[in-house]
Structure formats: structure tokens, C-alpha cells
Design a protein around this motif. Structure first.
Motif, PDB file in Angstrom:
ATOM      1  N   ARG A 174     -78.281 -15.735 -28.532  1.00  0.00           N
ATOM      2  CA  ARG A 174     -76.931 -15.481 -29.023  1.00  0.00           C
ATOM      3  C   ARG A 174     -77.044 -15.025 -30.468  1.00  0.00           C
ATOM      4  NH1 ARG A 174     -74.185 -20.935 -28.288  1.00  0.00           N
ATOM      5  NH2 ARG A 174     -76.294 -21.591 -28.692  1.00  0.00           N
ATOM      6  N   VAL A 175     -76.063 -14.267 -30.908  1.00  0.00           N
ATOM      7  CA  VAL A 175     -76.059 -13.753 -32.276  1.00  0.00           C
ATOM      8  C   VAL A 175     -74.731 -14.126 -32.921  1.00  0.00           C
ATOM      9  CG1 VAL A 175     -76.128 -11.688 -33.728  1.00  0.00           C
ATOM     10  CG2 VAL A 175     -77.595 -11.838 -31.716  1.00  0.00           C
ATOM     11  N   ALA A 176     -74.813 -14.617 -34.135  1.00  0.00           N
ATOM     12  CA  ALA A 176     -73.631 -14.907 -34.941  1.00  0.00           C
ATOM     13  C   ALA A 176     -73.792 -14.141 -36.244  1.00  0.00           C
ATOM     14  CB  ALA A 176     -73.526 -16.398 -35.226  1.00  0.00           C
ATOM     15  N   ALA A 177     -72.706 -13.915 -36.928  1.00  0.00           N
ATOM     16  CA  ALA A 177     -72.753 -13.229 -38.219  1.00  0.00           C
ATOM     17  C   ALA A 177     -72.268 -14.176 -39.303  1.00  0.00           C
ATOM     18  CB  ALA A 177     -71.895 -11.970 -38.187  1.00  0.00           C
ATOM     19  N   ASP A 178     -72.963 -14.172 -40.419  1.00  0.00           N
ATOM     20  CA  ASP A 178     -72.568 -14.976 -41.573  1.00  0.00           C
ATOM     21  C   ASP A 178     -71.265 -14.422 -42.143  1.00  0.00           C
ATOM     22  OD1 ASP A 178     -72.692 -16.857 -43.609  1.00  0.00           O
ATOM     23  OD2 ASP A 178     -74.543 -16.098 -44.485  1.00  0.00           O
ATOM     24  N   THR A 179     -70.578 -15.250 -42.889  1.00  0.00           N
ATOM     25  CA  THR A 179     -69.353 -14.817 -43.557  1.00  0.00           C
ATOM     26  C   THR A 179     -69.709 -13.856 -44.686  1.00  0.00           C
ATOM     27  OG1 THR A 179     -69.440 -16.606 -45.164  1.00  0.00           O
ATOM     28  CG2 THR A 179     -68.274 -17.050 -43.087  1.00  0.00           C
ATOM     29  N   MET A 180     -68.734 -13.160 -45.186  1.00  0.00           N
ATOM     30  CA  MET A 180     -68.967 -12.241 -46.298  1.00  0.00           C
ATOM     31  C   MET A 180     -69.312 -12.996 -47.583  1.00  0.00           C
ATOM     32  SD  MET A 180     -69.028  -9.292 -45.056  1.00  0.00           S
ATOM     33  CE  MET A 180     -69.030  -8.261 -46.521  1.00  0.00           C
ATOM     34  N   SER A 181     -68.995 -14.272 -47.651  1.00  0.00           N
ATOM     35  CA  SER A 181     -69.394 -15.073 -48.819  1.00  0.00           C
ATOM     36  C   SER A 181     -70.826 -15.593 -48.668  1.00  0.00           C
ATOM     37  CB  SER A 181     -68.431 -16.239 -49.028  1.00  0.00           C
ATOM     38  OG  SER A 181     -68.524 -17.148 -47.934  1.00  0.00           O
ATOM     39  N   ASN A 182     -71.475 -15.264 -47.551  1.00  0.00           N
ATOM     40  CA  ASN A 182     -72.872 -15.628 -47.287  1.00  0.00           C
ATOM     41  C   ASN A 182     -73.100 -17.135 -47.266  1.00  0.00           C
ATOM     42  OD1 ASN A 182     -73.734 -12.871 -47.111  1.00  0.00           O
ATOM     43  ND2 ASN A 182     -73.461 -12.788 -49.322  1.00  0.00           N
ATOM     44  N   ALA A 183     -72.152 -17.864 -46.711  1.00  0.00           N
ATOM     45  CA  ALA A 183     -72.209 -19.322 -46.689  1.00  0.00           C
ATOM     46  C   ALA A 183     -73.427 -19.851 -45.924  1.00  0.00           C
ATOM     47  CB  ALA A 183     -70.918 -19.882 -46.091  1.00  0.00           C
ATOM     48  N   SER A 184     -73.737 -19.294 -44.763  1.00  0.00           N
ATOM     49  CA  SER A 184     -74.890 -19.758 -43.978  1.00  0.00           C
ATOM     50  C   SER A 184     -76.198 -19.436 -44.685  1.00  0.00           C
ATOM     51  CB  SER A 184     -74.892 -19.122 -42.589  1.00  0.00           C
ATOM     52  OG  SER A 184     -73.782 -19.555 -41.855  1.00  0.00           O
ATOM     53  N   ASN A 185     -76.282 -18.244 -45.237  1.00  0.00           N
ATOM     54  CA  ASN A 185     -77.470 -17.835 -45.979  1.00  0.00           C
ATOM     55  C   ASN A 185     -77.756 -18.821 -47.110  1.00  0.00           C
ATOM     56  OD1 ASN A 185     -79.593 -16.410 -47.075  1.00  0.00           O
ATOM     57  ND2 ASN A 185     -78.414 -14.593 -47.555  1.00  0.00           N
ATOM     58  N   ALA A 186     -76.732 -19.173 -47.858  1.00  0.00           N
ATOM     59  CA  ALA A 186     -76.895 -20.110 -48.968  1.00  0.00           C
ATOM     60  C   ALA A 186     -77.209 -21.519 -48.476  1.00  0.00           C
ATOM     61  CB  ALA A 186     -75.643 -20.117 -49.836  1.00  0.00           C
ATOM     62  N   ALA A 187     -76.511 -21.980 -47.448  1.00  0.00           N
ATOM     63  CA  ALA A 187     -76.693 -23.350 -46.959  1.00  0.00           C
ATOM     64  C   ALA A 187     -78.089 -23.578 -46.388  1.00  0.00           C
ATOM     65  CB  ALA A 187     -75.638 -23.672 -45.907  1.00  0.00           C
ATOM     66  N   TYR A 188     -78.633 -22.580 -45.705  1.00  0.00           N
ATOM     67  CA  TYR A 188     -79.937 -22.736 -45.068  1.00  0.00           C
ATOM     68  C   TYR A 188     -81.072 -22.088 -45.851  1.00  0.00           C
ATOM     69  CZ  TYR A 188     -77.814 -24.963 -41.084  1.00  0.00           C
ATOM     70  OH  TYR A 188     -77.151 -25.855 -40.278  1.00  0.00           O
ATOM     71  N   GLY A 189     -80.765 -21.480 -46.971  1.00  0.00           N
ATOM     72  CA  GLY A 189     -81.821 -20.905 -47.810  1.00  0.00           C
ATOM     73  C   GLY A 189     -82.633 -19.840 -47.109  1.00  0.00           C
ATOM     74  N   ALA A 190     -81.990 -18.985 -46.349  1.00  0.00           N
ATOM     75  CA  ALA A 190     -82.720 -17.982 -45.566  1.00  0.00           C
ATOM     76  C   ALA A 190     -83.347 -16.924 -46.455  1.00  0.00           C
ATOM     77  CB  ALA A 190     -81.781 -17.324 -44.556  1.00  0.00           C
TER      78      ALA A 190
END
Length: 139
Positions: free
Chosen positions: A67-83
Motif C-alpha cells: 500500500r502507498v500513502a502520501a505524507d502531508t505537505m507539512s512533511n509530518a511523517s518525514n519529520a516524525a520518523y526521521g526518514a
């Protein structure tokens, strides 16, 4: 792109043991920014969530069972998980039990493959399960 193919092969091999989710974050090498020479796609910086969703659709190609999800434009997932810009996680019953290193240098499909194989053995024969969780300060 080779890493994505390796991830897809890993997911196909272990679909019976885990659910796989790709979270598409901001484009690491946008065609109107820091361009990568090996990118098969020309994706400009996302100006809207619709741009990001359209780019995320490309991740579905050749990824059966993912499955594929997209992060928000504020990049919340990127920041939370340190990708920043790729990272592997295993979440079991709401708890992070595997956290891979930050990509590109710390991204290791083979390490995740070993972890999944151990997890599958643990499920079938109750052998000890080794959790791989670096300190949270690393993300």
C-alpha cells in the motif's frame, strides 16, 4: 530505484508475515531542484497535495501487495520518523520494533530481510525474537 525494486521483492516474499506500506514523502531529487542522474522519473517539487499524490501513484507500479500513502505537505511523517529521504520501520502492535538507519547510507534491505526471517521463525517455533531499535536520538 534499485532500492525500491529490492523493497518490492522483499515485500512480495514476506506478504504472508507482514503488511507493507510505502509512505511517499517530499521528493528527494525533484526535477526542478537537486536532480539525480539515475532517476527514472521527472518529478518537480510538490506544490500541492495533489502533486504529491500523483507522484505517490508511481510507487504503486510493480508493487503488488504494497500500500502507498502520501505524507502531508507539512512533511509530518518525514519529520516524525526521521526518514530524510528513506528509512525502514517495523511496527508491531503499535510499537516500533525495528528502525533501520537513515537513507541512503543506513538503508539496508538485507538487514530488514534478516529481521523478518527471524520474526517468521519466532512465530513458528517460539525462538527468541531480536528487536533492532537504535536509540531514538539517531532519527
Amino acid at each position: 530505484m534499485a532500492r525500491l525494486q529490492a523493497y518490492r521483492r522483499l515485500a512480495a516474499r514476506h506478504l504472508h508475515a507482514a503488511d507493507f506500506l510505502l509512505v511517499y514523502i517530499e521528493e528527494a531529487h525533484p526535477s526542478d531542484g537537486w536532480v539525480s542522474t539515475d532517476s527514472p522519473y521527472q518529478i518537480p517539487r510538490h506544490q500541492s497535495l495533489q502533486d504529491r499524490l500523483a507522484a505517490a501513484q508511481l510507487m504503486l507500479q510493480g508493487a503488488p501487495g504494497c500500500r502507498v500513502a502520501a505524507d502531508t505537505m507539512s512533511n509530518a511523517s518525514n519529520a516524525a520518523y526521521g526518514a530524510y529521504f528513506e528509512r525502514l520501520y517495523v511496527i508491531l502492535e503499535g510499537e516500533v520494533v525495528y528502525q533501520g538507519g537513515r537513507g541512503p547510507e543506513g538503508y539496508s534491505i538485507s538487514e530488514l530481510r534478516v529481521w523478518l526471517e527471524r520474526y517468521e521463525r519466532h512465530r513458528t517455533d517460539s525462538s527468541p525474537l531480536q528487536l533492532i531499535i537504535p536509540p531514538l536520538s539517531q532519527h
